[in-house]
Design an enzyme around this catalytic site. Structure first.
Site, mmCIF file in Angstrom:
data_model
loop_
_atom_site.group_PDB
_atom_site.id
_atom_site.type_symbol
_atom_site.label_atom_id
_atom_site.label_comp_id
_atom_site.label_asym_id
_atom_site.label_seq_id
_atom_site.Cartn_x
_atom_site.Cartn_y
_atom_site.Cartn_z
ATOM 1 N N GLN A 103 -16.586 -10.739 13.508
ATOM 2 C CA GLN A 103 -15.156 -10.855 13.211
ATOM 3 C C GLN A 103 -14.878 -10.328 11.808
ATOM 4 O OE1 GLN A 103 -12.639 -11.763 15.080
ATOM 5 N NE2 GLN A 103 -13.685 -12.531 16.889
ATOM 6 N N GLU A 144 -25.415 -11.431 26.335
ATOM 7 C CA GLU A 144 -24.918 -10.317 25.510
ATOM 8 C C GLU A 144 -25.529 -9.020 26.027
ATOM 9 O OE1 GLU A 144 -23.464 -7.628 23.160
ATOM 10 O OE2 GLU A 144 -22.720 -9.682 23.039
ATOM 11 N N CYS A 159 -0.654 6.740 6.627
ATOM 12 C CA CYS A 159 -1.760 6.011 7.245
ATOM 13 C C CYS A 159 -1.283 5.209 8.451
ATOM 14 C CB CYS A 159 -2.393 5.083 6.213
ATOM 15 S SG CYS A 159 -3.774 4.116 6.853
ATOM 16 N N CYS A 197 -8.632 -11.072 21.463
ATOM 17 C CA CYS A 197 -7.988 -10.307 20.396
ATOM 18 C C CYS A 197 -6.825 -9.472 20.911
ATOM 19 C CB CYS A 197 -9.000 -9.417 19.685
ATOM 20 S SG CYS A 197 -9.695 -8.140 20.741
ATOM 21 N N CYS A 208 -8.309 0.914 0.085
ATOM 22 C CA CYS A 208 -7.736 0.354 1.299
ATOM 23 C C CYS A 208 -7.468 -1.106 0.991
ATOM 24 C CB CYS A 208 -8.689 0.491 2.485
ATOM 25 S SG CYS A 208 -8.065 -0.302 3.999
ATOM 26 N N CYS A 244 0.848 -1.193 0.000
ATOM 27 C CA CYS A 244 0.000 0.000 0.000
ATOM 28 C C CYS A 244 0.882 1.241 0.000
ATOM 29 C CB CYS A 244 -0.918 0.005 1.218
ATOM 30 S SG CYS A 244 -1.945 1.486 1.353
ATOM 31 N N CYS A 258 -1.987 0.130 9.249
ATOM 32 C CA CYS A 258 -1.204 -1.110 9.216
ATOM 33 C C CYS A 258 0.145 -0.882 9.887
ATOM 34 C CB CYS A 258 -0.990 -1.585 7.780
ATOM 35 S SG CYS A 258 -2.497 -2.167 6.951
ATOM 36 N N TYR A 281 -20.557 -12.795 26.199
ATOM 37 C CA TYR A 281 -20.268 -11.785 25.171
ATOM 38 C C TYR A 281 -20.629 -12.390 23.815
ATOM 39 C CZ TYR A 281 -17.213 -10.561 29.128
ATOM 40 O OH TYR A 281 -16.696 -10.316 30.376
#
Length: 458
Positions: free
Chosen positions: A288, A341, A107, A414, A193, A99, A110, A317
């Protein structure tokens, strides 16, 4: 519950710059010096030292020698942040970023486009292992697994691209969409993107201008329908929207998500052990983001829990009900699954997607409150899966899960630091890590997804 940090690309949110503490001394922003780059650290940078001071350097690889330019820091700072603006001795795994804006000062979406994909995964494995050692006292070998795009998905122009099905773009003062610089308010306008799928990048939002708009979220489901564009107006203003003939459009307000054209949800289809499960996700809600994540994570959770017919499982969750559906199928009509949830919209989505599963019960509310409810523990719990936000489950929730005494827990995480902190609390309450898998669900970024299996120690 809402998980905006996971739905948006890194660098795509408000981008508020935060400093660790009031600083004294001269501002060193813009200062340049040569450094030897040390190990990778959690957060998408490497550690270096300059005249005894720690410097966190982006756009570098361990073992390189670079010219670093300070982006944050003063004489009174405990550490500085910097970009590698010139590479004086390159690592063999350094590559040209695919990119054109994945470079210093541009940017912030990333972190590792300058590294070959196998090296990216190796760096992430080092970070996960280090966090587990430092925060949980666990010495665990870690390998980050590649996650393929779904069968039939168009091949990307470059490996590691076109995986992101949900991206939140910022809007600059001229109405152009883009992503923010690293730890910056500045918006870098984009025409593409490359980590976003062609459906997201080609939705039209990068070719148009928006008025009185703060963010533009694009979600592309796997059911083949039009992508959904959800616009958040600037505070107190009425949004001016361009025509987007190839997308559904909605506006997000404090009262909810309101339809402008098309539908206010996207459809998702996930292959699971020879079956295809269908879900709907409203208003660019949490799902996800990697196109192959649903299949990879459901299989990992099934392997971690090994559910048996007739067992009782709890999904915390639960979001739109991905793991709920998989567990309901595994425990069968004689078993049961309780899904908890906190976000009402997600509960409604789960109820629509799971309406035929009579063994499923849905609770709307905070996980901590649900775990404290005697009704939850009353019939006994065999299995627990939890997929908390980036900050982790926390001590109260972990204590509540351990009190249920399930025979196995699958923790989907995550953030390796949050996972490690929670694993340490699980250990205090009699649960040990028995297995860990890590997945490269966020190529080109520093993020990594883990699935941990926990079992009681006695």
């Amino acid at each position: 519950m809402s998980r905006p940090a996971r739905a948006a690309a890194p660098g795509a949110g408000r981008g508020r710059r935060t400093r660790e503490a009031p600083e004294r001394g001269a501002d060193r922003t813009g200062a340049e010096f040569e450094v030897e780059v040390g190990p990778v650290a959690h957060g998408g940078h490497c550690v270096a030292r300059h005249e005894g001071r720690v410097v966190f350097v982006r756009h570098a690889l361990p073992g390189e020698r670079v010219l670093a330019r300070v982006t944050e820091g003063s004489d009174g700072s405990r550490f500085w942040r910097a970009d590698a603006v010139r590479v004086l001795r390159a690592d063999p795994d350094r590559v040209e970023p695919p990119c054109p804006v994945a470079k210093p000062g541009l940017c912030g979406g990333c972190d590792f486009q300058h590294a070959a994909l196998p090296r990216q995964r190796a760096l992430k494995a080092e970070v996960v292992a280090e966090q587990l050692r430092h925060l949980a006292g666990l010495d665990v070998p870690v390998r980050v697994e590649e996650v393929p795009l779904p069968q039939g998905a168009p091949a990307p122009e470059h490996p590691g691209l076109r995986w992101r099905t949900r991206t939140q773009f910022a809007v600059d003062a001229e109405g152009r969409t883009g992503l923010r610089g690293h730890r910056s308010h500045d918006v870098v306008p984009l025409r593409d993107c490359p980590i976003s799928t062609r459906a997201v990048a080609g939705s039209g939002v990068l070719d148009q201008r928006f008025g009185n708009v703060e963010t533009v979220e694009v979600a592309a489901g796997s059911d083949g329908g039009d992508p959904l564009v959800v616009v958040t107006p600037s505070e107190g203003a009425r949004a001016h929207l361009p025509k987007l003939p190839g997308a559904s459009v909605a506006v997000r307000t404090p009262e909810g998500v309101h339809r402008v054209s098309g539908r206010t949800w996207v459809g998702e289809r996930v292959p699971v052990r020879g079956r295809e499960l269908a879900f709907r996700v409203s208003g660019a809600g949490f799902w996800q983001v990697h196109a192959g994540a649903g299949a990879a994570l459901t299989e990992a959770v099934l392997q971690a829990l090994e559910p048996r017919p007739g067992e009782r499982a709890v999904d915390l969750y639960a979001g739109a009900g991905l793991f709920t559906a998989v567990l309901a199928d595994a425990v069968g009509a004689d078993g049961s699954v309780l899904a908890v949830e906190g976000e009402a919209r997600a509960v409604r989505d789960a109820r629509r997607s799971l309406h035929g599963a009579e063994q499923v019960e849905l609770w709307e509310g905070r996980v901590e409150e649900a775990l404290a409810d005697p009704e939850l523990a009353g019939p006994g719990v065999d299995l627990v899966v939890l997929d908390p936000p980036r900050s982790g489950a926390g001590r109260e929730a972990v204590r509540g899960i351990a009190a249920l005494r399930p025979r196995a827990v699958a923790y989907v995480a995550c953030d390796p630091a949050a996972l490690a902190r929670d694993l340490a609390v699980f250990a205090e309450h009699g649960y040990a890590l028995e297995g860990l898998r890590a997945f490269d669900l966020f190529p080109m970024t520093h993020h990594v997804e883990c699935v941990a299996r926990l079992v009681p120690t006695s």
